[in-house]
Design a protein around this motif. Structure first.
Motif, PDB file in Angstrom:
ATOM      1  N   ALA A 147       0.825  -1.209   0.000  1.00  0.00           N
ATOM      2  CA  ALA A 147       0.000   0.000   0.000  1.00  0.00           C
ATOM      3  C   ALA A 147       0.856   1.254   0.000  1.00  0.00           C
ATOM      4  N   ARG A 148       1.941   1.254   0.787  1.00  0.00           N
ATOM      5  CA  ARG A 148       2.830   2.428   0.827  1.00  0.00           C
ATOM      6  C   ARG A 148       3.470   2.669  -0.532  1.00  0.00           C
ATOM      7  N   ARG A 149       3.896   1.592  -1.191  1.00  0.00           N
ATOM      8  CA  ARG A 149       4.545   1.747  -2.492  1.00  0.00           C
ATOM      9  C   ARG A 149       3.558   2.290  -3.539  1.00  0.00           C
ATOM     10  N   LEU A 150       2.317   1.850  -3.474  1.00  0.00           N
ATOM     11  CA  LEU A 150       1.338   2.364  -4.429  1.00  0.00           C
ATOM     12  C   LEU A 150       0.970   3.813  -4.120  1.00  0.00           C
ATOM     13  N   ARG A 151       0.937   4.163  -2.846  1.00  0.00           N
ATOM     14  CA  ARG A 151       0.637   5.567  -2.507  1.00  0.00           C
ATOM     15  C   ARG A 151       1.740   6.491  -3.014  1.00  0.00           C
ATOM     16  N   LYS A 152       3.011   5.999  -2.975  1.00  0.00           N
ATOM     17  CA  LYS A 152       4.107   6.818  -3.508  1.00  0.00           C
ATOM     18  C   LYS A 152       3.940   7.054  -5.016  1.00  0.00           C
ATOM     19  N   LEU A 153       3.254   6.124  -5.676  1.00  0.00           N
ATOM     20  CA  LEU A 153       2.961   6.296  -7.103  1.00  0.00           C
ATOM     21  C   LEU A 153       1.675   7.096  -7.321  1.00  0.00           C
ATOM     22  N   ARG A 154       1.157   7.701  -6.222  1.00  0.00           N
ATOM     23  CA  ARG A 154      -0.013   8.582  -6.255  1.00  0.00           C
ATOM     24  C   ARG A 154      -1.306   7.832  -6.590  1.00  0.00           C
ATOM     25  N   PHE A 155      -1.397   6.619  -6.095  1.00  0.00           N
ATOM     26  CA  PHE A 155      -2.639   5.874  -6.196  1.00  0.00           C
ATOM     27  C   PHE A 155      -3.452   6.076  -4.927  1.00  0.00           C
ATOM     28  N   ARG A 156      -4.768   6.057  -5.066  1.00  0.00           N
ATOM     29  CA  ARG A 156      -5.645   5.969  -3.902  1.00  0.00           C
ATOM     30  C   ARG A 156      -5.771   4.496  -3.549  1.00  0.00           C
ATOM     31  N   VAL A 157      -5.543   4.162  -2.308  1.00  0.00           N
ATOM     32  CA  VAL A 157      -5.364   2.764  -1.922  1.00  0.00           C
ATOM     33  C   VAL A 157      -6.425   2.354  -0.911  1.00  0.00           C
TER      34      VAL A 157
END
Length: 519
Positions: A147-157
């Motif tokens: 989840a943290r890695r996807l948030r860094k890619l500016r995804f809503r998680v």
């Protein structure tokens, strides 16, 4: 009773549509996206005549020339309001319908957009291999880490028991919504400019001045909320006007540059300042712009009547007959001449040259050998005191021309007059002298409070449509399955699946960093 009659009686009766139903249908049709696009196309299509047909507010001289050259066509243009496209009733109707349609589109889309912003990404499907994009790698799924890695890619998680769901690309809907809002803003800005702005046209001869008052305009078009006190109190004097032409080559005679030199007073008691007015450099005084839109020649004539008195002396703006050579038609009226009024039809030749058939023509638009041809001289009542308005480019209406007595016409027309020369009229009626040459310019003075807001909204529309076209709405799902981490992805934008493949591969690399290998 027959079987057919029984079936007809038992058949369900269709409910009447009714007035309410028709109103609902009309509103849904008007506020649909298809209707808004059609109206936008009609608005753009309706603007085309404004570019092809001369407009009274911008080129009144060309409108007058069209009436002279082709009066039937000009009358039809006037019937369909093609000389005033942007203030015509049919253009206003399309404008108002588009305005209403956009409001009807924006309100429900805004509500839908706000609901989408509050909605969380959906749970991950159980079988990710069925998605258009799929990859897997060996390892254990750390939900929080993924989840943290996807948030860094500016995804809503959104996370759950053994799964991660992420979504990105909400700016697409943002751009779509702001594009429609910007279109509405442009229409509002144009409407504000029409209500609180004004524009006017004026012709100024070299050496003359202009004060920004209603009486000084040749044509004045105020907004509904504009009064005479709303005009900015500036003034200027035209000290000089210069035009440079191409003198050699295939484009000989083509205008290269225009410069009008002004002495400007920003206020009645303010100091004068010099300003060079050019086509793309308007004069601006506290939000009021003055544009250079045309130019021509104004020969200076002196008319002496039959009693030896000066009946007229001054510059006469001439209507351009041939733009390539600036051959111009002039009308001189001397209503104070005694014993009878005098009128002259003349043709100005900036660079006069004799032709083989004995006639004369202008060979160049610049003022190299200025001469004036006397086409006709008339005496009699010009009808100036009848109370009926007359054009300065017309000697007299046709019914008045029939009553005038020709003094010079046809075969007794003299040779062209050079500067300083004169011609004596027959029967001691007087004398016409060609004194000199000045130039005139036509200006449009405009105050449009919606100009800057329209520019801002137009820029917003460009950025918004770029966001709408370039950004893809996409989802990524991660799920653990028996020592393997599965990753699936799909796009919610039609036709963008191919462009998502490379981004999906990069996302898998980020998620699998530190794991064994990707399959």
């Amino acid at each position: 009773m027959s079987v057919q009659e029984l079936e007809k009686e038992q058949a369900p009766k269709q409910a009447a549509f009714g007035l309410t139903g028709w109103l609902r249908w009309g509103w849904r049709t008007l506020t649909s996206m298809r209707t808004a696009l059609i109206l936008l196309f009609l608005l753009a299509l309706g603007s085309v005549p404004g570019s092809l047909v001369p407009q009274r507010g911008v080129e009144p001289d060309k409108v007058a020339r069209l009436y002279e050259q082709n009066p039937t066509l000009a009358e039809w243009y006037d019937r369909f309001q093609l000389f005033e496209v942007f203030t015509s009733t049919w253009f206003a109707a399309v404008y108002l319908l588009l305005f209403t349609s956009l409001i009807g589109c924006i309100i429900p889309r805004t509500a839908t957009y706000l609901r989408e912003l509050r909605r969380r990404p959906p749970a991950a499907p159980k079988n990710l291999s069925r998605l258009p994009h799929f990859a897997s790698f060996e390892g254990d799924l750390d939900v929080e880490k993924a989840a943290r890695r996807l948030r860094k890619l500016r995804f809503r998680v959104e996370t759950g028991d053994g799964w991660v769901s992420a979504e990105k690309g909400y700016l697409r809907e943002t751009g779509n919504l702001f594009f429609h809002i910007a279109l509405l803003g442009i229409l509002l800005a144009i409407g504000a400019g029409s209500l609180y702005g004004y524009r006017g046209n004026v012709l100024v001869v070299e050496g003359d001045g202009f004060a920004n008052t209603v009486a000084a305009y040749d044509r004045y078009i105020p907004g509904n909320q504009v009064s005479a006190e709303s005009l900015e109190p500036f003034s200027f004097q035209l000290t000089d006007f210069k035009v440079s032409y191409q003198v050699t080559g295939d484009k000989k005679g083509q205008a290269l540059d225009y410069s009008a030199y002004l002495k400007v007073n920003d206020s009645p008691d303010g100091p004068a300042r010099d300003f060079e007015l050019k086509v793309n450099t308007p004069l601006e005084v506290n939000g009021t712009q003055t544009y250079l839109i045309g130019n021509g020649y104004a020969p200076v004539f002196k008319v002496t009547d039959g009693k030896g008195q000066v009946a007229f002396e001054g510059a006469v703006p001439c209507l351009i007959e041939d733009k390539a050579t600036m051959t111009s038609g002039c009308v001189v009226k001397a209503p104070d001449a005694q014993p009878e009024q005098l009128g002259f039809l003349l043709r100005f030749l900036p660079t006069s040259v004799p032709l083989t058939d004995g006639t004369y023509a202008s060979a160049f638009p610049g003022e190299l050998n200025p001469e004036v041809q006397l086409i006709g001289a008339f005496t009699g009542d010009l009808g100036l005191r009848s109370g009926k308005p007359q054009s300065v480019y017309e000697l007299a209406p046709p019914e008045v021309m029939k009553k005038l007595t020709p003094l010079v016409m046809g075969t007794n027309v003299p040779k062209p007059l050079a500067v300083g020369q004169s011609v004596d009229l027959p029967k001691g009626a007087g004398k016409l002298e060609f004194v000199g040459v000045k130039q005139w310019i036509t200006l449009q003075v405009a105050h449009d409070p919606g100009r800057v807001p329209a520019l801002v909204f137009a820029g917003t529309a460009v950025v918004a449509i770029a966001l709408s076209l370039m950004i893809r709405r996409r989802r990524v799902f991660v799920r653990a399955r028996e020592g393997t981490v599965e990753v699936g992805g799909l796009t919610r934008t039609e036709g963008s699946a191919a462009g998502f493949a490379e981004e999906f591969a990069d996302i898998v690399k980020v998620l699998s960093a530190g794991e064994k290998h990707v399959r």
